[in-house]
Enzyme design. Structure first.
Site, PDB file in Angstrom:
ATOM      1  N   LYS A  37      -2.694  -2.493   7.053  1.00 43.94           N
ATOM      2  CA  LYS A  37      -4.005  -3.191   6.950  1.00 43.94           C
ATOM      3  C   LYS A  37      -4.871  -3.657   8.244  1.00 43.94           C
ATOM      4  O   LYS A  37      -6.026  -3.425   8.366  1.00 43.94           O
ATOM      5  CB  LYS A  37      -3.426  -4.690   6.406  1.00 43.94           C
ATOM      6  CG  LYS A  37      -4.632  -5.528   5.666  1.00 43.94           C
ATOM      7  CD  LYS A  37      -3.747  -7.110   5.431  1.00 43.94           C
ATOM      8  CE  LYS A  37      -5.148  -7.920   5.200  1.00 43.94           C
ATOM      9  NZ  LYS A  37      -4.400  -9.188   5.420  1.00 43.94           N
TER      10      LYS A  37
ATOM     11  N   CYS B  86       3.627  -8.447  14.020  1.00 44.09           N
ATOM     12  CA  CYS B  86       5.126  -7.790  13.961  1.00 44.09           C
ATOM     13  C   CYS B  86       6.129  -8.707  13.900  1.00 44.09           C
ATOM     14  O   CYS B  86       7.209  -8.720  13.761  1.00 44.09           O
ATOM     15  CB  CYS B  86       5.315  -7.174  15.324  1.00 44.09           C
ATOM     16  SG  CYS B  86       4.167  -5.505  15.665  1.00 44.09           S
TER      17      CYS B  86
ATOM     18  N   CYS C 272       3.280 -10.968  18.834  1.00 43.17           N
ATOM     19  CA  CYS C 272       2.384 -10.290  17.810  1.00 43.17           C
ATOM     20  C   CYS C 272       2.872 -11.003  16.612  1.00 43.17           C
ATOM     21  O   CYS C 272       3.914 -10.823  16.391  1.00 43.17           O
ATOM     22  CB  CYS C 272       2.528  -8.615  17.947  1.00 43.17           C
ATOM     23  SG  CYS C 272       1.738  -8.053  16.598  1.00 43.17           S
TER      24      CYS C 272
ATOM     25  N   HIS D 232       0.773  -1.288  -0.049  1.00 40.97           N
ATOM     26  CA  HIS D 232       0.124   0.042   0.085  1.00 40.97           C
ATOM     27  C   HIS D 232       0.978   1.311  -0.189  1.00 40.97           C
ATOM     28  O   HIS D 232       2.123   1.240  -0.022  1.00 40.97           O
ATOM     29  CB  HIS D 232      -1.130  -0.025   1.126  1.00 40.97           C
ATOM     30  CG  HIS D 232      -0.464  -0.097   2.521  1.00 40.97           C
ATOM     31  ND1 HIS D 232       0.418   0.906   3.245  1.00 40.97           N
ATOM     32  CD2 HIS D 232      -0.369  -1.094   3.456  1.00 40.97           C
ATOM     33  CE1 HIS D 232       0.855   0.478   4.242  1.00 40.97           C
ATOM     34  NE2 HIS D 232       0.430  -0.665   4.772  1.00 40.97           N
TER      35      HIS D 232
ATOM     36  N   HIS E 180      -0.486  -2.790  16.179  1.00 38.37           N
ATOM     37  CA  HIS E 180      -1.407  -3.596  15.578  1.00 38.37           C
ATOM     38  C   HIS E 180      -2.750  -3.301  16.128  1.00 38.37           C
ATOM     39  O   HIS E 180      -3.929  -3.584  15.898  1.00 38.37           O
ATOM     40  CB  HIS E 180      -1.157  -4.724  15.042  1.00 38.37           C
ATOM     41  CG  HIS E 180      -0.042  -4.747  14.003  1.00 38.37           C
ATOM     42  ND1 HIS E 180       1.162  -5.035  14.354  1.00 38.37           N
ATOM     43  CD2 HIS E 180      -0.144  -4.727  12.917  1.00 38.37           C
ATOM     44  CE1 HIS E 180       2.127  -4.733  13.349  1.00 38.37           C
ATOM     45  NE2 HIS E 180       1.155  -4.863  12.355  1.00 38.37           N
TER      46      HIS E 180
ATOM     47  N   LYS F  77      -1.028   4.936  12.082  1.00 34.88           N
ATOM     48  CA  LYS F  77      -0.154   4.591  11.156  1.00 34.88           C
ATOM     49  C   LYS F  77      -0.783   3.640  10.072  1.00 34.88           C
ATOM     50  O   LYS F  77      -1.591   2.745  10.247  1.00 34.88           O
ATOM     51  CB  LYS F  77       0.780   3.526  11.891  1.00 34.88           C
ATOM     52  CG  LYS F  77       1.830   3.059  10.703  1.00 34.88           C
ATOM     53  CD  LYS F  77       2.679   1.812  11.202  1.00 34.88           C
ATOM     54  CE  LYS F  77       3.609   1.300  10.139  1.00 34.88           C
ATOM     55  NZ  LYS F  77       3.861  -0.124  10.385  1.00 34.88           N
TER      56      LYS F  77
ATOM     57  N   CYS G  26      -1.229  -5.563  21.013  1.00 35.05           N
ATOM     58  CA  CYS G  26       0.221  -5.070  20.417  1.00 35.05           C
ATOM     59  C   CYS G  26       0.047  -3.491  20.446  1.00 35.05           C
ATOM     60  O   CYS G  26      -1.076  -2.992  19.968  1.00 35.05           O
ATOM     61  CB  CYS G  26       0.242  -5.631  18.756  1.00 35.05           C
ATOM     62  SG  CYS G  26       1.585  -4.732  18.054  1.00 35.05           S
TER      63      CYS G  26
ATOM     64  N   HIS H 265       4.241   1.221   1.915  1.00 35.91           N
ATOM     65  CA  HIS H 265       5.304   0.735   1.512  1.00 35.91           C
ATOM     66  C   HIS H 265       5.952   1.283   0.270  1.00 35.91           C
ATOM     67  O   HIS H 265       7.036   1.267   0.063  1.00 35.91           O
ATOM     68  CB  HIS H 265       4.807  -0.880   0.932  1.00 35.91           C
ATOM     69  CG  HIS H 265       4.511  -1.816   1.955  1.00 35.91           C
ATOM     70  ND1 HIS H 265       3.011  -2.108   1.835  1.00 35.91           N
ATOM     71  CD2 HIS H 265       4.605  -2.122   3.232  1.00 35.91           C
ATOM     72  CE1 HIS H 265       2.537  -2.627   3.007  1.00 35.91           C
ATOM     73  NE2 HIS H 265       3.554  -2.880   3.987  1.00 35.91           N
TER      74      HIS H 265
HETATM   75  N1  MSP Z   1       9.466  -7.763   6.772  1.00 33.16           N
HETATM   76  C1  MSP Z   1       9.869  -6.761   8.017  1.00 33.16           C
HETATM   77  C2  MSP Z   1      11.338  -6.139   7.454  1.00 33.16           C
HETATM   78  C3  MSP Z   1      12.501  -6.870   7.163  1.00 33.16           C
HETATM   79  S1  MSP Z   1      13.609  -6.157   6.751  1.00 33.16           S
HETATM   80  C4  MSP Z   1      14.917  -6.862   6.964  1.00 33.16           C
HETATM   81  C5  MSP Z   1       8.702  -5.577   7.649  1.00 33.16           C
HETATM   82  N2  MSP Z   1       8.016  -5.837   6.621  1.00 33.16           N
HETATM   83  S2  MSP Z   1       6.485  -4.966   6.399  1.00 33.16           S
HETATM   84  O1  MSP Z   1       5.886  -5.323   5.188  1.00 33.16           O
HETATM   85  O2  MSP Z   1       5.872  -4.666   7.522  1.00 33.16           O
HETATM   86  O3  MSP Z   1       7.255  -3.470   5.850  1.00 33.16           O
HETATM   87  C6  MSP Z   1       7.744  -2.499   6.960  1.00 33.16           C
HETATM   88  C7  MSP Z   1       8.090  -1.364   6.316  1.00 33.16           C
HETATM   89  O4  MSP Z   1       7.074  -0.672   5.459  1.00 33.16           O
HETATM   90  C8  MSP Z   1       8.258  -0.220   7.317  1.00 33.16           C
HETATM   91  O5  MSP Z   1       9.390  -0.233   7.930  1.00 33.16           O
HETATM   92  C9  MSP Z   1       8.127   1.052   6.470  1.00 33.16           C
HETATM   93  O6  MSP Z   1       9.434   1.347   5.674  1.00 33.16           O
HETATM   94  C10 MSP Z   1       7.071   0.761   5.404  1.00 33.16           C
HETATM   95  N3  MSP Z   1       5.891   1.089   5.865  1.00 33.16           N
HETATM   96  C11 MSP Z   1       4.634   0.325   6.067  1.00 33.16           C
HETATM   97  N4  MSP Z   1       3.648   1.317   6.588  1.00 33.16           N
HETATM   98  C12 MSP Z   1       4.020   2.311   6.346  1.00 33.16           C
HETATM   99  C13 MSP Z   1       3.359   3.768   6.889  1.00 33.16           C
HETATM  100  N5  MSP Z   1       2.208   3.535   7.223  1.00 33.16           N
HETATM  101  N6  MSP Z   1       4.084   4.703   6.489  1.00 33.16           N
HETATM  102  C14 MSP Z   1       5.374   4.908   6.381  1.00 33.16           C
HETATM  103  N7  MSP Z   1       6.073   3.556   6.053  1.00 33.16           N
HETATM  104  C15 MSP Z   1       5.415   2.496   6.243  1.00 33.16           C
HETATM  105  O7  MSP Z   1       8.591  -5.081   8.741  1.00 33.16           O
END
Ligand code: MSP
Length: 499
Positions: free
Chosen positions: A304, A130, A127, A19, A151, A301, A148, A22
């Site tokens: 999902k 996470c 969690c 989304h 979440h 934040k 959490c 990401h």
């Molecule tokens: N799989 C782990 C990361 C492992 S790295 C060795 C993970 N994945 S995640 O799919 O949850 O993605 C996390 C990252 O997505 C966050 O650290 C951030 O960079 C980005 N974001 C996800 N949602 C976000 C927001 N709402 N705002 C900004 N960045 C966001 O954690």
């Protein structure tokens, strides 16, 4: 001398499609990569998916397919999104890639042989979203149940045998890095972690899961009854991606310049755990850990679980394609402060900056060049506008070199505003020979387009083709250094959004 630049994104959990949050991280890393290629650096850009663990195991179960089938499908979807968003990664790493699995086994074996791993029982609140445990000081109690803090979902009680990594042995090392080394950017985040270590100390952490609970993972090399805890697996992607164990030359070439881009939610893992793992493996620390804040929507934040995601396809549709979407993401990119996105602010930046300041200027100068000069423009560069261009470029380079993409965007817009003002003041449409005026404006447009190229690569290329120039290193072709223009067309770049 050309430098080197290796940039990584977090690898995303592909339990669902990406989304806006990401895209925020990924586009940012892409902008850094494109900028470094533009200024001639030998650049390597890594992104990918984090495919093991309970979260993915359950997502696959829900769909009634095997985890491997599930992650294959989702990795493909991630790649499609990054293609639509014009993400110029050099490798898309998946933690199920064979070279990565080998690296993980090798690395964990090394930790084991060094006596940094021991077996014991673990009990705690977990969690799954996470993929981590929370301590009493960290979780939130809602209706008497631990939840959490991110979440807001109930935590699961887990009690089992596990292997521990002796994280506590790295306390002094980590404190020294956070206090004295320029790794974490902005530094505020180093202070945040320092505060937490000082308050809570550093305890050993579980690095394995019993296979009968979490089967979807890399087998622990020294005990087949366990799988590797997903974070120990995931963090190692950054070294695999640079060729660790498989391509020594590549690893030597890129590792010293590695920049990890992450959201602040995964700061602890990327400082305390990752730095300790690297130290234990005798691998140098990353050059920079670049941390950013969240995109929030209605104060939460985006994610999902919170049910407040903005879809990437909606952004692309609203803002006239990938470039418009990339622009507004970068325009509001923020390291320290969470940014609450509202349609009004995003629309107004798109309308006033992309459609008016940039789009209109390109259109006007293109039309005039065709009408007044048959498209061929050759002239002398205006000195005052040249000064403004130099100033803008200086600010831009400074911002980019300190990872401040939104200020770099502002610097580009400043130049375009100057060019608009110059055009309005000199009125080339009233002159019989407006060569000098149009050339001066075209030079400003060329430079601003070059500066914006990392953010809006598609539109920047379109402008270059239409106006007859190439996007080259702005350090080599500064203001007034493009000889002449053969303007082909005057495109309408961005259509305004009406209320
Ligand atoms: N799989 C782990 C990361 C492992 S790295 C060795 C993970 N994945 S995640 O799919 O949850 O993605 C996390 C990252 O997505 C966050 O650290 C951030 O960079 C980005 N974001 C996800 N949602 C976000 C927001 N709402 N705002 C900004 N960045 C966001 O954690």
């Amino acid at each position: 001398m050309p430098g080197r630049f290796y940039v990584t994104t977090p690898i995303y959990y592909p339990n669902d499609r990406p989304h806006m949050g990401h895209a925020y991280t990924t586009v940012y890393a892409d902008v850094l990569a494109r900028y470094h290629r533009l200024i001639g650096d030998d650049t390597f850009f890594l992104t990918g998916t984090d495919e093991h663990g309970l979260k993915l195991q359950r997502a696959a179960e829900k769909e009634g397919i095997s985890p491997k089938e599930f992650v294959d499908r989702m990795a493909k979807i991630y790649k499609e999104y990054w293609k639509i968003l014009n993400i110029s990664y050099d490798r898309f790493i998946r933690t199920t890639d064979p070279d990565h699995e080998e690296v993980v086994k090798y690395a964990l074996n090394t930790l084991y042989k060094k006596g940094l791993v021991y077996k014991d029982v673990y009990a705690g609140w977990y969690c799954v979203s996470c993929e981590r445990f929370y301590r009493a000081s960290e979780y939130e109690v809602i209706n008497g149940e631990p939840h959490c803090p991110i979440h807001k979902k109930p935590l699961e009680w887990v009690e089992e045998e596990t292997y521990y990594f002796k994280l506590s042995e790295f306390k002094d090392f980590i404190l020294d890095v956070l206090e004295n080394k320029e790794v974490v950017y902005p530094r505020d985040y180093a202070r945040e972690v320092l505060g937490r270590i000082r308050a809570e100390g550093l305890v050993d952490i579980s690095m394995a899961r019993p296979k009968d609970r979490v089967s979807w993972g890399i087998q622990l090399p020294f005990d087949p009854n366990f799988t590797v805890y997903v974070w120990f697996d995931a963090l190692l992607n950054y070294v695999t991606g640079a060729g660790y164990l498989h391509d020594e030359e590549k690893f030597r070439r890129y590792w010293p310049s590695v920049h990890h881009v992450i959201g602040k939610d995964i700061l602890w893992f990327h400082t305390v755990i990752w730095f300790s793992m690297l130290k234990a493996l005798d691998i140098p620390l990353p050059k920079r850990l670049i941390v950013h804040a969240f995109i929030t929507s209605r104060g939460l934040k985006m994610g999902k679980s919170a049910g407040n995601v903005v879809r990437i396809e909606d952004l692309i549709e609203r803002y006239g394609g990938a470039d418009g979407a990339r622009y507004i993401l970068m325009r509001y990119f923020s390291h320290l402060k969470d940014i609450d996105v509202s349609v009004e602010t995003l629309d107004s930046a798109y309308n006033s900056e992309l459609a008016d300041t940039y789009g209109n200027l390109v259109r006007r100068v293109g039309v005039l060049a065709k009408k007044k000069l048959g498209g061929r423009v050759e002239g002398k560069a205006d000195e005052t506008l040249g000064k403004a261009a130099e100033e803008a470029l200086k600010n831009y380079l400074k911002a980019m070199d300190s990872f401040d993409v939104s200020s770099a965007v502002t610097a580009s817009m400043d130049l375009l505003r100057e060019a608009n003002a110059y055009m309005n003041a000199t009125r080339p449409w009233e002159r019989s020979d407006p060569n000098n005026e149009l050339y001066s404006v075209l030079e400003a447009v060329r430079l601003a387009t070059t500066m914006l190229y990392p953010v809006i690569p598609g539109k920047a290329e379109e402008v270059a083709r239409a106006l007859g120039f190439e996007i080259v290193n702005p350090l080599e072709r500064g203001y007034g250094e493009w000889e002449s223009y053969d303007v082909v067309s005057a495109p309408i770049l961005f259509r305004k959004i009406s209320k």
